[in-house]
Motif scaffolding. Sequence first.
Motif, mmCIF file in Angstrom:
data_model
loop_
_atom_site.group_PDB
_atom_site.id
_atom_site.type_symbol
_atom_site.label_atom_id
_atom_site.label_comp_id
_atom_site.label_asym_id
_atom_site.label_seq_id
_atom_site.Cartn_x
_atom_site.Cartn_y
_atom_site.Cartn_z
ATOM 1 N N LEU A 1 0.797 -1.198 0.107
ATOM 2 C CA LEU A 1 0.141 0.033 -0.241
ATOM 3 C C LEU A 1 0.885 1.170 0.074
ATOM 4 O O LEU A 1 1.617 1.433 0.897
ATOM 5 C CB LEU A 1 -0.849 0.037 1.173
ATOM 6 C CG LEU A 1 -1.684 1.145 1.481
ATOM 7 C CD1 LEU A 1 -2.839 1.299 0.438
ATOM 8 C CD2 LEU A 1 -2.542 1.090 2.948
ATOM 9 N N THR A 2 0.886 2.115 -1.036
ATOM 10 C CA THR A 2 1.820 3.043 -1.096
ATOM 11 C C THR A 2 1.565 4.418 -0.270
ATOM 12 O O THR A 2 0.033 4.250 0.324
ATOM 13 C CB THR A 2 1.843 3.627 -2.668
ATOM 14 O OG1 THR A 2 0.810 4.073 -3.132
ATOM 15 C CG2 THR A 2 2.353 2.404 -3.378
ATOM 16 N N PRO A 3 2.323 5.154 0.124
ATOM 17 C CA PRO A 3 1.998 6.325 0.929
ATOM 18 C C PRO A 3 1.299 7.317 0.234
ATOM 19 O O PRO A 3 1.246 7.280 -1.320
ATOM 20 C CB PRO A 3 3.230 6.985 1.550
ATOM 21 C CG PRO A 3 4.268 6.403 0.518
ATOM 22 C CD PRO A 3 3.569 5.000 -0.038
ATOM 23 N N ILE A 4 0.432 8.353 0.589
ATOM 24 C CA ILE A 4 -0.154 9.462 -0.121
ATOM 25 C C ILE A 4 0.703 10.746 0.435
ATOM 26 O O ILE A 4 0.580 10.962 1.552
ATOM 27 C CB ILE A 4 -1.707 9.736 0.678
ATOM 28 C CG1 ILE A 4 -2.523 8.501 0.152
ATOM 29 C CG2 ILE A 4 -2.157 10.910 -0.025
ATOM 30 C CD1 ILE A 4 -3.800 8.389 0.677
ATOM 31 N N ASP A 5 1.012 11.387 -0.621
ATOM 32 C CA ASP A 5 2.045 12.491 -0.299
ATOM 33 C C ASP A 5 0.940 13.604 -0.129
ATOM 34 O O ASP A 5 0.071 13.713 -0.802
ATOM 35 C CB ASP A 5 2.789 12.854 -1.398
ATOM 36 C CG ASP A 5 3.985 11.670 -1.792
ATOM 37 O OD1 ASP A 5 4.425 11.224 -0.769
ATOM 38 O OD2 ASP A 5 4.345 11.633 -3.089
ATOM 39 N N LEU A 6 1.455 14.286 0.907
ATOM 40 C CA LEU A 6 0.518 15.648 1.465
ATOM 41 C C LEU A 6 1.498 16.787 1.380
ATOM 42 O O LEU A 6 2.858 16.711 1.483
ATOM 43 C CB LEU A 6 0.199 15.490 2.863
ATOM 44 C CG LEU A 6 -0.796 14.159 3.422
ATOM 45 C CD1 LEU A 6 -0.898 14.317 4.728
ATOM 46 C CD2 LEU A 6 -1.640 14.377 2.536
ATOM 47 N N THR A 7 0.925 17.675 0.712
ATOM 48 C CA THR A 7 2.031 19.025 0.249
ATOM 49 C C THR A 7 0.982 20.442 0.274
ATOM 50 O O THR A 7 -0.190 19.872 -0.218
ATOM 51 C CB THR A 7 2.762 18.756 -0.783
ATOM 52 O OG1 THR A 7 3.357 20.085 -1.022
ATOM 53 C CG2 THR A 7 2.173 18.422 -2.029
ATOM 54 N N TRP A 8 1.371 21.334 0.570
ATOM 55 C CA TRP A 8 0.686 22.638 0.351
ATOM 56 C C TRP A 8 0.521 23.044 -0.959
ATOM 57 O O TRP A 8 -0.075 23.676 -1.270
ATOM 58 C CB TRP A 8 1.386 23.798 1.221
ATOM 59 C CG TRP A 8 1.018 23.394 2.903
ATOM 60 C CD1 TRP A 8 0.092 22.678 3.404
ATOM 61 C CD2 TRP A 8 1.531 24.419 3.733
ATOM 62 N NE1 TRP A 8 0.038 22.663 5.056
ATOM 63 C CE2 TRP A 8 1.057 23.902 5.008
ATOM 64 C CE3 TRP A 8 2.297 25.557 3.688
ATOM 65 C CZ2 TRP A 8 1.351 24.375 6.352
ATOM 66 C CZ3 TRP A 8 2.706 26.002 5.020
ATOM 67 C CH2 TRP A 8 2.209 25.514 6.184
ATOM 68 N N GLU A 9 1.679 22.676 -1.744
ATOM 69 C CA GLU A 9 1.890 22.850 -3.077
ATOM 70 C C GLU A 9 0.590 22.240 -4.079
ATOM 71 O O GLU A 9 0.570 22.726 -5.127
ATOM 72 C CB GLU A 9 3.104 22.612 -3.746
ATOM 73 C CG GLU A 9 4.211 23.393 -2.871
ATOM 74 C CD GLU A 9 5.609 22.821 -2.822
ATOM 75 O OE1 GLU A 9 5.875 21.626 -3.392
ATOM 76 O OE2 GLU A 9 6.511 23.664 -2.440
ATOM 77 N N SER A 10 0.186 21.399 -3.436
ATOM 78 C CA SER A 10 -0.950 20.549 -4.440
ATOM 79 C C SER A 10 -2.258 21.498 -4.367
ATOM 80 O O SER A 10 -3.021 21.683 -3.371
ATOM 81 C CB SER A 10 -0.995 19.162 -4.076
ATOM 82 O OG SER A 10 -0.058 18.510 -4.254
ATOM 83 N N GLU A 11 -2.675 21.813 -5.458
ATOM 84 C CA GLU A 11 -3.974 22.472 -5.740
ATOM 85 C C GLU A 11 -4.722 21.543 -6.752
ATOM 86 O O GLU A 11 -4.473 21.091 -7.582
ATOM 87 C CB GLU A 11 -3.870 23.876 -6.227
ATOM 88 C CG GLU A 11 -3.132 24.727 -5.081
ATOM 89 C CD GLU A 11 -2.868 26.443 -5.767
ATOM 90 O OE1 GLU A 11 -3.630 26.589 -6.389
ATOM 91 O OE2 GLU A 11 -1.846 26.906 -5.225
ATOM 92 N N ASN A 12 -6.090 21.429 -6.487
ATOM 93 C CA ASN A 12 -7.065 21.160 -7.391
ATOM 94 C C ASN A 12 -6.603 19.434 -7.683
ATOM 95 O O ASN A 12 -6.897 19.126 -9.049
ATOM 96 C CB ASN A 12 -7.152 21.621 -8.687
ATOM 97 C CG ASN A 12 -7.629 23.227 -8.431
ATOM 98 O OD1 ASN A 12 -8.714 23.416 -7.679
ATOM 99 N ND2 ASN A 12 -7.091 24.110 -8.940
ATOM 100 N N VAL A 13 -6.322 18.779 -6.700
ATOM 101 C CA VAL A 13 -5.527 17.483 -7.162
ATOM 102 C C VAL A 13 -6.412 16.593 -6.005
ATOM 103 O O VAL A 13 -6.409 16.878 -4.869
ATOM 104 C CB VAL A 13 -4.330 17.356 -6.958
ATOM 105 C CG1 VAL A 13 -3.823 15.832 -6.889
ATOM 106 C CG2 VAL A 13 -3.432 18.168 -7.705
#
Length: 176
Positions: free
Chosen positions: A145-157
């Motif tokens: 089960l792969t991780p889910i990347d969290l970042t402030w730079e992701s918009e509309n994703v």
Amino acid sequence: MATLRVDDFKARLSGGGARANMFQVRIAAPAGITGIDMESLSFLVKGAQLPGSTVGIIDIPFRGRHFKMAGDRIFEPWTITVLNDTDFRVRNMVESWMNRINQHESNVSSVDPSTYMVDMAVDQLDKNGEVLKTYEFKSAFPIQLTPIDLTWESENVIEEFQVTFEYLYWTSSTTT
């Protein structure tokens, strides 16, 4: 000599060709693991593959030459890409399933494969949503089960993650 006309090509491409975006995945979690209906899961699986396989080679040296014989068939792991909903339904199901295989805290695992192995399938659909071909994965279970990347730079994703399954073998059937 064959005539190379576009009409000849068109006539041989039955149904307009199989489309990579026309598929559905069918996964039934093992008994006792709940939280998602299989119809929802089918909509949330964004990507999958039709499986491949490899026939191994037995290489036998003989007087300066190598005689090659067919060996055993090898089935590669199967991976799906899932869109994450705000209830984490698919991810929670996979986490519970993997926890059944081997628990986080106690490192205890299920010794009976029937408690964590299930059959699953991927269907290739035509442009009308009818099943063209089905691949069934026998005795499958999740191994990654792969991780889910969290970042402030992701918009509309929308978040997505992958699940990789091992299985004993696959079979295929053509509906049309």
